[in-house]
Design an enzyme around this catalytic site. Structure first.
Site, PDB file in Angstrom:
ATOM      1  N   GLY B 339      45.364  30.188  41.830  1.00  9.11           N
ATOM      2  CA  GLY B 339      43.998  30.538  41.460  1.00  9.11           C
ATOM      3  C   GLY B 339      43.775  31.993  41.800  1.00  9.11           C
ATOM      4  O   GLY B 339      44.640  32.657  42.372  1.00  9.11           O
ATOM      5  N   LYS B 340      42.614  32.494  41.459  1.00  8.70           N
ATOM      6  CA  LYS B 340      42.364  33.911  41.650  1.00  8.70           C
ATOM      7  C   LYS B 340      42.064  34.259  43.101  1.00  8.70           C
ATOM      8  O   LYS B 340      42.471  35.306  43.598  1.00  8.70           O
ATOM      9  CB  LYS B 340      41.196  34.338  40.749  1.00  8.70           C
ATOM     10  CG  LYS B 340      40.918  35.836  40.733  1.00  8.70           C
ATOM     11  CD  LYS B 340      42.007  36.596  40.007  1.00  8.70           C
ATOM     12  CE  LYS B 340      41.940  38.105  40.250  1.00  8.70           C
ATOM     13  NZ  LYS B 340      43.232  38.747  40.041  1.00  8.70           N
ATOM     14  N   ILE B 341      41.326  33.396  43.767  1.00  9.77           N
ATOM     15  CA  ILE B 341      40.938  33.731  45.135  1.00  9.77           C
ATOM     16  C   ILE B 341      41.765  32.936  46.133  1.00  9.77           C
ATOM     17  O   ILE B 341      41.901  31.725  46.019  1.00  9.77           O
ATOM     18  CB  ILE B 341      39.444  33.462  45.375  1.00  9.77           C
ATOM     19  CG1 ILE B 341      38.622  34.342  44.435  1.00  9.77           C
ATOM     20  CG2 ILE B 341      39.063  33.751  46.832  1.00  9.77           C
ATOM     21  CD1 ILE B 341      37.158  33.982  44.393  1.00  9.77           C
TER      22      ILE B 341
END
Lengths: 345, 345
Positions: B339-341
């Site tokens: 995921g991005k974070i």
């Protein structure tokens, strides 16, 4: 087989260091306390660098000492050593002959720091350049792949930690380490059998976290040096941010997951790897929940305090690497491309 | 393709940060100078951790600052943060939301340290917890694989270094970085063609040394995240002590080898890999001797000072990873499993 003999010598080496080195460790701790360094600056290469990873966690968690792993090329290529004011400068090297590690200690002295070497060669250039020396007393290590010098380096680091704390409980735990290692050595035949299954494995990842981040690196290094497989070490935290994407059905993951503060996080990762990714797991642990997830479980003795699990768990990893080397038909005594003394400049 | 667009945006992002962020960088440098920290304690994960590796070498070589990479699990699991007296505590995170990185900064404040965050989110929890913030101004990064936030993090680290030195030559060199990156982006088509050759590669090693140790890690991370191959980063020094034994005929080695102080050592390693091990080499360099050893040479523009080569060389690595992902038929926008974070605790 010299390598196998040296793996088996480890309980004796650990007991000897603990017995004969304690006074030195206490003296070193007193010298460190009197200087109250702000941080530790530690230089090492290869197997000794993995011992440095253990010091990074152990001296941080147990002694509040932040630790910077030196980047020797700053000294030897860029000729720009950092300002080491108020640092304890530490070199770890079994031979004590790596020029780049010696140069870090020499720079530490030049800048007036307290310097410490952890080495199997108390007359080596590294030891001679240092204010303080802890001789790991492992006896000559003839095998090219380091085993007994790794576990005695870990013991030296653990003894300094216990001495800095001045805590009898820690020393009592240390005294039990040789017997835990003995218990793991009794798994020799069983590990030999389960290594057969990996005869045709040519790559894997090795996971560990916290104190056993070092174990993951050292297990992976033994696999690379001896069996020529691609073995990539990861903390389970870094692994889940990206690299886990590599894992497909049957992908082999080695994991060091003893009980302790990071166990739940490791267990969650192992469950996900087995159930969602259908990975192949070799797990070194004392916890039934972790072992039951593995196709190849390796059970550690119960009751090892978390801070000492790296001294014990790696022995299972060494035996695994040794037996896999034989299963693959390679020479355990003459690995390709590596020599005994690291001569990096 | 968002990923490709963001790779192409980098000259503009770098120029913007350099222009709009210089005052902040100078103010940060003044605050650091006034506190004269003994060492830097830096926390980051994933791509930002690779930016931290650059800081480790650059701030060491150019500013004399020893740097310890934080082990966030000491804070979050072991609850035993080290004593950070006289440290500059730095958090690097594009989102500024990783709880473990925020916890390191918070501990730094608790202990009275000067704290600095380098982030793309100046209103994030990380930035709010810090005394000093350098906003990398990369604009929203939509692609899951980080590219423009990596190079702007490197730029931020380089700007702080230049500001600490107060050296106009360094600032002049920094001003040329966007154009060097532009020159690399012109190789897009050529890199797309040569990536085809690696359609069926499933593992490789990535070598770099000194300042470009960070580049090796980041190139390997992009390959792992996007193409799902096993890509193991090494310093050439560590690689020759053991792991080189893995290399057989045709084994793919990616190398970052621009001219500079570690070049001769890298060149020696590349010659040995090609001539003795018959390895397959993908080489990013500005040096004809290194490029001529490679089956797949990627030529950097001439004249980049060594300390800035990581900002430029990684762009070639990003393009290579992007095109290889497409050659393998994978989705460049939705890599598996990440995921991005980064939400590590």
């Amino acid at each position: 087989m010299t390598l196998h003999t040296e793996i088996l010598e480890q309980p004796e080496c650990l007991a000897r260091l603990l017995e004969d080195g304690r006074v030195e460790a206490e003296r070193i701790a007193a010298a460190i306390r009197s200087r109250a360094p702000r941080f530790v600056f530690l230089a090492a290469r290869g197997t000794s660098d993995n011992a440095g990873r253990y010091a990074n966690y152990l001296w941080g968690a147990q002694n509040g000492l932040p630790l910077a792993l030196a980047t020797p090329s700053l000294f030897t290529y860029y000729c720009q050593p950092p300002q080491l004011k108020d640092a304890l400068v530490v070199g770890v090297s079994q031979s004590g002959k790596s020029p780049d590690i010696v140069s870090v200690i020499e720079e530490g002295r030049r800048q007036g720091c307290l310097t410490l070497s952890i080495t199997n060669a108390p007359a080596s250039p590294l030891a001679q350049a240092s204010d303080l020396v802890l001789d790991i007393r492992a006896g000559e290590e003839k095998a090219v792949a380091a085993t007994k010098t790794y576990t005695t380096e870990l013991m030296a680091i653990a003894m300094i930690s216990a001495a800095l704390r001045g805590d009898k409980t820690l020393w009592r735990d240390l005294g039990r380490a040789p017997r835990w290692v003995e218990a793991v050595l009794k798994l020799d035949g069983q590990i030999g059998q389960l290594a057969e299954r990996y005869r045709y494995m040519n790559l894997c990842v090795v996971l560990g976290r916290g104190f056993n981040y070092a174990t993951a690196f050292e297990w992976a290094l033994k696999l690379k040096e001896l069996t020529y497989i691609i073995a990539e070490p990861y903390s389970s935290a870094d692994f889940q941010h990206g690299p886990i994407a590599m894992v497909e059905g049957g992908f082999p993951v080695m994991a060091v997951a003893p009980q302790g503060k990071v166990f739940d996080s490791m267990l969650g990762m192992l469950g996900r790897l087995r159930k969602e990714h259908n990975a192949e797991l070799v797990v070194i642990s004392d916890a039934p929940e972790a072992l039951s997830l593995a196709q190849s479980p390796i059970r550690l003795p119960a009751g090892i305090p978390e801070w000492l699990t790296p001294l014990v768990a790696i022995v299972a990893g060494q035996l695994f690497a040794y037996h896999l080397t034989r299963a693959k038909g390679y020479d355990t005594e003459k690995p390709r491309s590596i020599g005994k003394i690291t001569e990096t400049h």
